[in-house]
Motif scaffolding. Structure first.
Motif, PDB file in Angstrom:
ATOM      1  N   GLU A  29       0.814  -1.210   0.000  1.00  0.00           N
ATOM      2  CA  GLU A  29       0.000   0.000   0.000  1.00  0.00           C
ATOM      3  C   GLU A  29       0.851   1.264   0.000  1.00  0.00           C
ATOM      4  O   GLU A  29       0.367   2.323  -0.365  1.00  0.00           O
ATOM      5  CB  GLU A  29      -0.916  -0.001   1.222  1.00  0.00           C
ATOM      6  CG  GLU A  29      -1.971  -1.081   1.156  1.00  0.00           C
ATOM      7  CD  GLU A  29      -2.783  -1.161   2.430  1.00  0.00           C
ATOM      8  OE1 GLU A  29      -2.564  -0.345   3.342  1.00  0.00           O
ATOM      9  OE2 GLU A  29      -3.627  -2.054   2.514  1.00  0.00           O
ATOM     10  N   ASP A  30       2.109   1.188   0.423  1.00  0.00           N
ATOM     11  CA  ASP A  30       2.954   2.361   0.557  1.00  0.00           C
ATOM     12  C   ASP A  30       3.695   2.725  -0.728  1.00  0.00           C
ATOM     13  O   ASP A  30       4.396   3.714  -0.768  1.00  0.00           O
ATOM     14  CB  ASP A  30       3.977   2.161   1.673  1.00  0.00           C
ATOM     15  CG  ASP A  30       3.335   2.202   3.047  1.00  0.00           C
ATOM     16  OD1 ASP A  30       2.170   2.630   3.138  1.00  0.00           O
ATOM     17  OD2 ASP A  30       3.987   1.804   4.015  1.00  0.00           O
ATOM     18  N   GLN A  31       3.551   1.928  -1.775  1.00  0.00           N
ATOM     19  CA  GLN A  31       4.207   2.235  -3.039  1.00  0.00           C
ATOM     20  C   GLN A  31       3.335   1.747  -4.188  1.00  0.00           C
ATOM     21  O   GLN A  31       2.778   0.666  -4.144  1.00  0.00           O
ATOM     22  CB  GLN A  31       5.569   1.541  -3.105  1.00  0.00           C
ATOM     23  CG  GLN A  31       6.318   1.836  -4.373  1.00  0.00           C
ATOM     24  CD  GLN A  31       7.707   1.230  -4.365  1.00  0.00           C
ATOM     25  OE1 GLN A  31       8.153   0.678  -3.386  1.00  0.00           O
ATOM     26  NE2 GLN A  31       8.377   1.334  -5.481  1.00  0.00           N
ATOM     27  N   THR A  32       3.236   2.581  -5.215  1.00  0.00           N
ATOM     28  CA  THR A  32       2.448   2.202  -6.380  1.00  0.00           C
ATOM     29  C   THR A  32       3.065   2.840  -7.612  1.00  0.00           C
ATOM     30  O   THR A  32       3.697   3.893  -7.523  1.00  0.00           O
ATOM     31  CB  THR A  32       0.969   2.624  -6.197  1.00  0.00           C
ATOM     32  OG1 THR A  32       0.218   2.180  -7.298  1.00  0.00           O
ATOM     33  CG2 THR A  32       0.823   4.117  -6.026  1.00  0.00           C
ATOM     34  N   SER A  33       2.911   2.188  -8.757  1.00  0.00           N
ATOM     35  CA  SER A  33       3.461   2.761  -9.985  1.00  0.00           C
ATOM     36  C   SER A  33       2.689   2.274 -11.205  1.00  0.00           C
ATOM     37  O   SER A  33       2.001   1.260 -11.155  1.00  0.00           O
ATOM     38  CB  SER A  33       4.949   2.423 -10.141  1.00  0.00           C
ATOM     39  OG  SER A  33       5.130   1.041 -10.295  1.00  0.00           O
ATOM     40  N   GLU A  34       2.817   3.030 -12.279  1.00  0.00           N
ATOM     41  CA  GLU A  34       2.221   2.699 -13.573  1.00  0.00           C
ATOM     42  C   GLU A  34       3.262   2.975 -14.645  1.00  0.00           C
ATOM     43  O   GLU A  34       4.061   3.890 -14.519  1.00  0.00           O
ATOM     44  CB  GLU A  34       0.979   3.555 -13.852  1.00  0.00           C
ATOM     45  CG  GLU A  34      -0.198   3.275 -12.954  1.00  0.00           C
ATOM     46  CD  GLU A  34      -0.905   1.967 -13.263  1.00  0.00           C
ATOM     47  OE1 GLU A  34      -0.781   1.462 -14.399  1.00  0.00           O
ATOM     48  OE2 GLU A  34      -1.570   1.446 -12.356  1.00  0.00           O
ATOM     49  N   ARG A  35       3.211   2.180 -15.729  1.00  0.00           N
ATOM     50  CA  ARG A  35       4.116   2.369 -16.870  1.00  0.00           C
ATOM     51  C   ARG A  35       3.297   2.321 -18.148  1.00  0.00           C
ATOM     52  O   ARG A  35       2.251   1.691 -18.196  1.00  0.00           O
ATOM     53  CB  ARG A  35       5.155   1.258 -16.923  1.00  0.00           C
ATOM     54  CG  ARG A  35       6.103   1.258 -15.768  1.00  0.00           C
ATOM     55  CD  ARG A  35       7.009   0.053 -15.842  1.00  0.00           C
ATOM     56  NE  ARG A  35       7.751  -0.037 -14.594  1.00  0.00           N
ATOM     57  CZ  ARG A  35       9.000  -0.398 -14.510  1.00  0.00           C
ATOM     58  NH1 ARG A  35       9.659  -0.743 -15.596  1.00  0.00           N
ATOM     59  NH2 ARG A  35       9.612  -0.438 -13.354  1.00  0.00           N
ATOM     60  N   GLY A  36       3.815   2.989 -19.174  1.00  0.00           N
ATOM     61  CA  GLY A  36       3.124   2.944 -20.448  1.00  0.00           C
ATOM     62  C   GLY A  36       3.944   3.567 -21.549  1.00  0.00           C
ATOM     63  O   GLY A  36       5.095   3.966 -21.354  1.00  0.00           O
ATOM     64  N   THR A  37       3.349   3.640 -22.729  1.00  0.00           N
ATOM     65  CA  THR A  37       4.004   4.253 -23.881  1.00  0.00           C
ATOM     66  C   THR A  37       3.079   5.287 -24.492  1.00  0.00           C
ATOM     67  O   THR A  37       1.860   5.230 -24.338  1.00  0.00           O
ATOM     68  CB  THR A  37       4.360   3.203 -24.948  1.00  0.00           C
ATOM     69  OG1 THR A  37       3.172   2.552 -25.368  1.00  0.00           O
ATOM     70  CG2 THR A  37       5.341   2.186 -24.417  1.00  0.00           C
ATOM     71  N   CYS A  38       3.687   6.219 -25.187  1.00  0.00           N
ATOM     72  CA  CYS A  38       2.945   7.290 -25.844  1.00  0.00           C
ATOM     73  C   CYS A  38       3.798   7.773 -27.006  1.00  0.00           C
ATOM     74  O   CYS A  38       4.919   8.241 -26.797  1.00  0.00           O
ATOM     75  CB  CYS A  38       2.685   8.415 -24.851  1.00  0.00           C
ATOM     76  SG  CYS A  38       1.899   9.861 -25.565  1.00  0.00           S
ATOM     77  N   GLY A  39       3.279   7.647 -28.207  1.00  0.00           N
ATOM     78  CA  GLY A  39       4.090   8.017 -29.368  1.00  0.00           C
ATOM     79  C   GLY A  39       5.337   7.157 -29.363  1.00  0.00           C
ATOM     80  O   GLY A  39       5.287   5.953 -29.229  1.00  0.00           O
ATOM     81  N   GLY A  40       6.484   7.770 -29.456  1.00  0.00           N
ATOM     82  CA  GLY A  40       7.750   7.039 -29.420  1.00  0.00           C
ATOM     83  C   GLY A  40       8.402   7.047 -28.061  1.00  0.00           C
ATOM     84  O   GLY A  40       9.568   6.699 -27.933  1.00  0.00           O
TER      85      GLY A  40
END
Length: 126
Positions: A29-40
């Motif tokens: 619960e004390d750490q969260t993250s998201e990753r992704g891409t957009c264009g290049g």
């Protein structure tokens, strides 16, 4: 006498096991993250509990060094960081900001806007 010692040992093991389960649950619960891409580009947005608050980090991996990007990092509607950044020799931009509260208490949004291009926006939280 041996039965009391064994019973006490079992009770201690149950308490220690419950404490370890609680600690692991709190770390999640004390750490969260998201990753992704957009264009290049590739981005990562993360929030981690730190010193009675939250450290919010945003990273962008672009196609090359020396690119100028407009970066805005928000906690809800409040601006944590706003300004232009230039990609380093590895084509990266890394920004960090500190916010009050816990990582799960708010929505964090980062927008990376390249000069003359479509912005990349990432959101983390509720």
């Amino acid at each position: 006498m041996h039965k009391a010692v064994i019973g006490g040992g079992v009770a201690a093991a149950v308490i220690v096991g419950a404490g370890a389960w609680w600690a692991v649950g709190n770390v999640v619960e004390d750490q969260t993250s998201e990753r992704g891409t957009c264009g290049g580009a590739t981005w990562e947005l993360s929030a981690e509990a730190e010193d009675d608050g939250t450290e919010v980090s945003a990273e962008l991996q672009s196609s090359g060094p020396g690119e100028e990007w407009q970066v805005e990092l928000l906690r809800g509607e409040a601006s944590l960081l706003d300004g232009s950044r230039t990609t380093d020799e590895d084509g990266e931009i890394d920004v960090d900001a500190y916010s009050s509260g816990n990582p799960g208490d708010a929505t964090y949004t980062v927008t990376f806007g390249p000069a003359g291009g479509k912005p990349c926006t990432a959101t983390l939280g509720s």
